[in-house]
Design a protein around this motif. Structure first.
Motif, PDB file in Angstrom:
ATOM      1  N   GLY A  20       0.865  -1.175   0.000  1.00 40.38           N
ATOM      2  CA  GLY A  20       0.000   0.000   0.000  1.00 40.38           C
ATOM      3  C   GLY A  20       0.899   1.221   0.000  1.00 40.38           C
ATOM      4  N   ILE A  21       0.712   2.124  -0.950  1.00 30.62           N
ATOM      5  CA  ILE A  21       1.617   3.274  -1.091  1.00 30.62           C
ATOM      6  C   ILE A  21       0.857   4.582  -0.881  1.00 30.62           C
ATOM      7  CG2 ILE A  21       3.240   4.471  -2.627  1.00 30.62           C
ATOM      8  CD1 ILE A  21       3.619   1.769  -4.101  1.00 30.62           C
ATOM      9  N   ASP A  22       1.329   5.353   0.095  1.00 36.84           N
ATOM     10  CA  ASP A  22       0.807   6.707   0.311  1.00 36.84           C
ATOM     11  C   ASP A  22       1.744   7.642  -0.451  1.00 36.84           C
ATOM     12  OD1 ASP A  22      -0.092   9.147   1.133  1.00 36.84           O
ATOM     13  OD2 ASP A  22       0.447   8.913   3.243  1.00 36.84           O
ATOM     14  N   VAL A  28      -2.852   7.077   6.625  1.00 39.25           N
ATOM     15  CA  VAL A  28      -3.267   6.863   5.229  1.00 39.25           C
ATOM     16  C   VAL A  28      -2.555   5.651   4.638  1.00 39.25           C
ATOM     17  CG1 VAL A  28      -3.276   7.867   2.907  1.00 39.25           C
ATOM     18  CG2 VAL A  28      -3.896   9.279   4.858  1.00 39.25           C
ATOM     19  N   ALA A  29      -1.261   5.505   4.926  1.00 40.93           N
ATOM     20  CA  ALA A  29      -0.497   4.358   4.409  1.00 40.93           C
ATOM     21  C   ALA A  29      -1.042   3.046   4.963  1.00 40.93           C
ATOM     22  CB  ALA A  29       0.980   4.508   4.761  1.00 40.93           C
ATOM     23  N   THR A  30      -1.362   3.034   6.264  1.00 46.44           N
ATOM     24  CA  THR A  30      -1.913   1.829   6.901  1.00 46.44           C
ATOM     25  C   THR A  30      -3.261   1.471   6.283  1.00 46.44           C
ATOM     26  OG1 THR A  30      -0.829   2.448   8.972  1.00 46.44           O
ATOM     27  CG2 THR A  30      -2.581   0.814   9.115  1.00 46.44           C
ATOM     28  N   GLY A  31      -4.118   2.463   6.106  1.00 51.16           N
ATOM     29  CA  GLY A  31      -5.426   2.231   5.484  1.00 51.16           C
ATOM     30  C   GLY A  31      -5.312   1.780   4.049  1.00 51.16           C
ATOM     31  N   THR A  32      -4.338   2.330   3.332  1.00 54.21           N
ATOM     32  CA  THR A  32      -4.118   1.939   1.932  1.00 54.21           C
ATOM     33  C   THR A  32      -3.728   0.472   1.851  1.00 54.21           C
ATOM     34  OG1 THR A  32      -3.377   4.187   1.432  1.00 54.21           O
ATOM     35  CG2 THR A  32      -2.835   2.517  -0.172  1.00 54.21           C
ATOM     36  N   GLY A  33      -2.812   0.056   2.744  1.00 55.81           N
ATOM     37  CA  GLY A  33      -2.387  -1.351   2.760  1.00 55.81           C
ATOM     38  C   GLY A  33      -3.504  -2.292   3.158  1.00 55.81           C
ATOM     39  N   LYS A  34      -4.276  -1.894   4.204  1.00 56.03           N
ATOM     40  CA  LYS A  34      -5.384  -2.742   4.674  1.00 56.03           C
ATOM     41  C   LYS A  34      -6.485  -2.864   3.623  1.00 56.03           C
ATOM     42  CE  LYS A  34      -4.864  -2.130   9.671  1.00 56.03           C
ATOM     43  NZ  LYS A  34      -5.411  -1.501  10.879  1.00 56.03           N
ATOM     44  N   ILE A  68      -1.567  -0.792  -4.115  1.00 51.15           N
ATOM     45  CA  ILE A  68      -2.730   0.089  -4.044  1.00 51.15           C
ATOM     46  C   ILE A  68      -2.190   1.459  -3.648  1.00 51.15           C
ATOM     47  CG2 ILE A  68      -3.278  -0.663  -1.687  1.00 51.15           C
ATOM     48  CD1 ILE A  68      -6.282  -0.258  -2.515  1.00 51.15           C
ATOM     49  N   VAL A  69      -2.454   2.444  -4.481  1.00 51.10           N
ATOM     50  CA  VAL A  69      -1.890   3.786  -4.288  1.00 51.10           C
ATOM     51  C   VAL A  69      -3.018   4.747  -3.960  1.00 51.10           C
ATOM     52  CG1 VAL A  69      -0.488   5.612  -5.348  1.00 51.10           C
ATOM     53  CG2 VAL A  69      -0.115   3.227  -6.015  1.00 51.10           C
ATOM     54  N   CYS A  70      -2.799   5.623  -2.963  1.00 49.80           N
ATOM     55  CA  CYS A  70      -3.865   6.569  -2.642  1.00 49.80           C
ATOM     56  C   CYS A  70      -3.624   7.901  -3.339  1.00 49.80           C
ATOM     57  CB  CYS A  70      -4.006   6.751  -1.145  1.00 49.80           C
ATOM     58  SG  CYS A  70      -2.734   7.716  -0.416  1.00 49.80           S
TER      59      CYS A  70
END
Length: 341
Positions: free
Chosen positions: A9-11, A314-320, A100-102
């Motif tokens: 997951g990439i912020d 945001v990075a944690t949410g992107t990965g999850k 997954i990139v935000c």
């Protein structure tokens, strides 16, 4: 095959890039800065090493940020930087990772395409996009699948995203290109105007972090800063107070608070009632600015909660969100769908 692959997951932030690896958490947190030798077109440094070079390079070397206001401003450099970070985070593996990139909630289709293509070219097997407020809400531990209204204020380096989320999607949102970097610029302008001293990007950021304030402090704090005197051209040391920081950042802070107010005005009544009960959640590095939560709470009359780890949220949410791909199907855009268009 999945056992040998590290999903990421990439912020992709304007100020820093955070990478979340599945089952490992945030494995990389570095400034999104690169140093390039224009004579040879070689990358000399990436991340923290490159940040140290900002404003200190000879003519042939340029230390730059390839992302501005939450979007890609230099495609080629961003692609090479992403490739470096993906390889560093996933390690030596035969299989390409799913990523997954935000992105900010207000990005255009062209900007989305640029991020998807950059990630795919950088070595991702398949890339999904997720909007920052949804990623921030997941990272803050909010169950966004429920029919309840949740308001997220994500203040990054280049953009501020304010959104009301319900049933896994965004109901009302607004993204403005006023955030941490604008506060730094406002500090630089203020000190130049009031003290006749020019300071660098890193110095203004240090002032913001250490004595910056959005709400009047009970006790004044001070910090010494060095810069160049505009009159004599010589180095000069000045003592800056938190009151001066309050005055310097008044304009960008007002813009952020006004945006929160505007989104609340456009929120359906039932969801507004939910937000009044649960409170507003603040994420991103800007959430750590002293007194900003108090200011928003005072202006809206709603309790403001700062997420447990706002910078990595945001990075944690992107990965999850990789585990929620099926649930978030309507909110995600993947590299296959963009190519088909």
């Amino acid at each position: 095959m999945a056992a040998f692959r590290t999903d990421l997951g990439i912020d992709l932030g304007t100020a820093s890039i955070l990478v979340y690896a599945k089952d490992k958490g945030v494995v990389l947190n570095e400034p999104s800065v690169v140093a390039i030798d224009y004579n040879t077109n070689k990358f000399l440094a990436v991340g923290e090493e490159a940040r140290k070079m900002l404003g200190r390079t000879p003519g042939n070397i340029v230390a730059m940020r390839p992302l501005k206001e939450g979007v890609i401003s230099d495609y080629g450099v961003t692609e090479r930087m992403l490739k470096y970070f993906i390889q560093k985070a996933s390690g030596k593996t035969f299989f390409k990772p799913r990523t997954i990139v935000c992105v900010p909630s207000g990005v255009t289709e062209v900007e989305k395409r640029a991020v998807l293509e950059a990630s795919t070219q950088a070595g991702a097997r398949k890339t999904y996009l997720i909007e920052e407020p949804i990623a921030a809400a997941i990272g803050a531990g909010i169950d966004i699948t429920q029919p309840n209204g949740n308001m997220v204020v994500d203040i990054g380096g280049g953009t501020t995203d304010v959104a009301v989320i319900s049933l896994g999607g965004i109901v009302v949102s607004r993204s403005i290109k006023t955030a941490g970097d604008d506060c730094d610029e406002a500090i630089t302008r203020y000190i130049r105007k009031k003290h006749n001293v020019i300071i660098g990007e890193r110095s203004s950021e240090a002032l913001k972090i250490n004595i910056g304030t959005a709400y009047k402090r009970e006790k004044e704090v001070y910090m010494e800063i060095r810069g160049r005197n505009l009159v004599t051209g010589l180095p000069k040391t000045i003592n800056i107070s938190s009151q001066e920081m309050f005055e310097a950042m008044e304009e960008p802070i007002s813009s952020i608070v006004d945006t929160v107010h505007t989104v609340l005005e456009r929120t359906p009544p039932e969801l507004a009632a939910d937000i009044a009960n649960s409170g507003i959640v603040m994420t991103g590095g800007g959430a750590l600015l002293y007194g900003l939560d108090k200011l928003i709470s005072e202006r809206t009359g709603i309790r403001v909660n700062i997420a447990e780890d706002p910078i990595a949220c945001v990075a944690t949410g992107t990965g999850k969100a990789l585990d929620w791909v099926d649930v978030l199907e309507n909110s995600l855009l993947d590299s296959d769908s963009i190519v088909e268009r």
